[in-house]
Write an enzyme that holds these catalytic residues in place. Structure first.
Site, mmCIF file in Angstrom:
data_model
loop_
_atom_site.group_PDB
_atom_site.id
_atom_site.type_symbol
_atom_site.label_atom_id
_atom_site.label_comp_id
_atom_site.label_asym_id
_atom_site.label_seq_id
_atom_site.Cartn_x
_atom_site.Cartn_y
_atom_site.Cartn_z
ATOM 1 N N GLU A 7 35.963 44.885 35.307
ATOM 2 C CA GLU A 7 35.009 46.170 36.098
ATOM 3 C C GLU A 7 35.694 47.333 36.480
ATOM 4 O OE1 GLU A 7 34.782 42.922 37.321
ATOM 5 O OE2 GLU A 7 32.926 42.550 37.615
ATOM 6 N N GLU B 197 31.428 35.805 37.137
ATOM 7 C CA GLU B 197 30.974 35.786 38.371
ATOM 8 C C GLU B 197 29.849 34.521 38.314
ATOM 9 O OE1 GLU B 197 30.541 39.731 38.901
ATOM 10 O OE2 GLU B 197 31.729 39.799 40.528
ATOM 11 N N GLY C 212 30.232 40.050 35.558
ATOM 12 C CA GLY C 212 29.217 39.198 36.064
ATOM 13 C C GLY C 212 29.056 37.811 35.415
ATOM 14 N N ALA D 143 27.388 42.007 33.946
ATOM 15 C CA ALA D 143 26.162 42.792 34.523
ATOM 16 C C ALA D 143 25.853 43.699 33.346
ATOM 17 C CB ALA D 143 26.453 43.082 35.783
#
Ligand code: CO8
Length: 259
Positions: free
Chosen positions: A133, A113, A110, A66
């Site tokens: 993260e 993911e 992300g 992300a």
């Protein structure tokens, strides 16, 4: 439709979507989510398209996570009130046709993911997966702790989430995260070929097979077996079932109708 952060092209019955922010290692910001959601919805709605491939532009990354720069100064109340990251779940739920992640480099946070949101992952030998993260003082927020644990089991998921280390493609394949590992330069061809094979199958059978494998993650064995049996029985009523079996007996390719 012109997109800013992704590239979309159709190759016969396959939609190829390329995450295209190479200067940020294809980091996933709000715009990427909006555009990927729109592109997958268009793919889903287009009867000429049977399977999609999502990959990253450049040689280095599928997506390095992300977008940290977008999130760095965002107040917690905004994350909560916007239900930040919930859109990714809605995108996955809205896509009944299969899509493959062709992971060409870093798939971190992300990025890992999103790869795991795909129906399966084909990885280049250069791929690297991780949920780092924790190094940012946070935790996965787009399904990493849940999908990774289901894919590779508690021991390795715990190791990756707690240490933030990366695993390479060979380890990811051994662990069951990745369906195939291929030489880097063959990645896109292999993924497009797999997608073309899927797109050449009976469309209802494709959706049913996807739904059934997904159901194995959500249900007990007996509920899953019942679900499987019922959908199998429903498929036996389709024209494509009659055509598929007739074509086999007549030793010719099937001509699918999608009903
Ligand atoms: N977000 C934004 N920009 C990024 C990201 C990212 N996730 N990853 C890389 N970039 C940018 C870099 O800032 C750099 O830009 P610039 O040149 O303008 O400084 C450019 O991409 C190239 O990156 P590097 O120079 O770092 O390239 P390296 O080859 O040296 O390193 C790495 C590659 C190892 C992949 C490194 O870029 C890295 O560690 N990236 C971050 C990986 C990561 O932590 N991902 C998880 C992100 S967090 C997440 O996904 C979920 C929730 C987090 C909540 C956070 C709240 C604050």
């Amino acid at each position: 439709m012109a997109y800013e952060t992704i590239l979309v092209e159709q190759r016969d019955a396959v939609t190829l979507i390329t995450l295209n922010r190479p200067e940020a290692l294809n980091a996933l910001n709000t715009k990427v989510l909006a555009e990927l959601t729109e592109a997958l919805a268009a793919f889903e709605a287009d009867a000429s398209q049977g399977c999609a491939v999502v990959t990253g532009s450049g040689d280095k990354a599928f997506a390095a996570g992300a977008d940290i720069k977008e999130m760095a100064d965002k107040p917690a109340a905004d994350f909560f009130n916007e239900d930040f990251f919930a859109g990714w779940n809605r995108m996955v739920a809205a896509t009944r046709k299969p899509w493959i992640a062709a992971v060409n480099g870093f798939a971190l946070g992300g990025g890992c993911e999103v790869a795991m949101m795909a129906d399966f992952i084909i990885a280049s030998e250069n791929a690297k997966f991780g949920q780092p993260e924790i190094k940012l003082g946070v935790a996965p927020g787009m399904g990493g702790s849940q999908r990774l644990t289901r894919a590779v089991g508690k021991a390795k998921a715990m190791d990756l989430c707690l240490t933030g280390r990366m695993m390479d493609a060979a380890e990811a394949e051994r662990a069951g995260l990745v369906a195939r590992v291929v030489p880097h330069e063959q990645l896109l061809d292999e993924a497009l070929q797999a997608a073309a094979t899927i797109a050449g199958m009976a469309p209802m059978a494709v959706k049913v097979n996807k739904e059934l494998v997904d159901a194995a993650y959500e249900t007990t064995l007996s509920q899953g077996m019942l679900h499987e049996r019922r959908l199998f029985q429903i498929l036996t009523a389709t024209e494509d079932k009659a055509e598929g079996m007739k074509a086999f007996v007549e030793k010719r390719p099937a001509n699918w109708k999608g009903r």
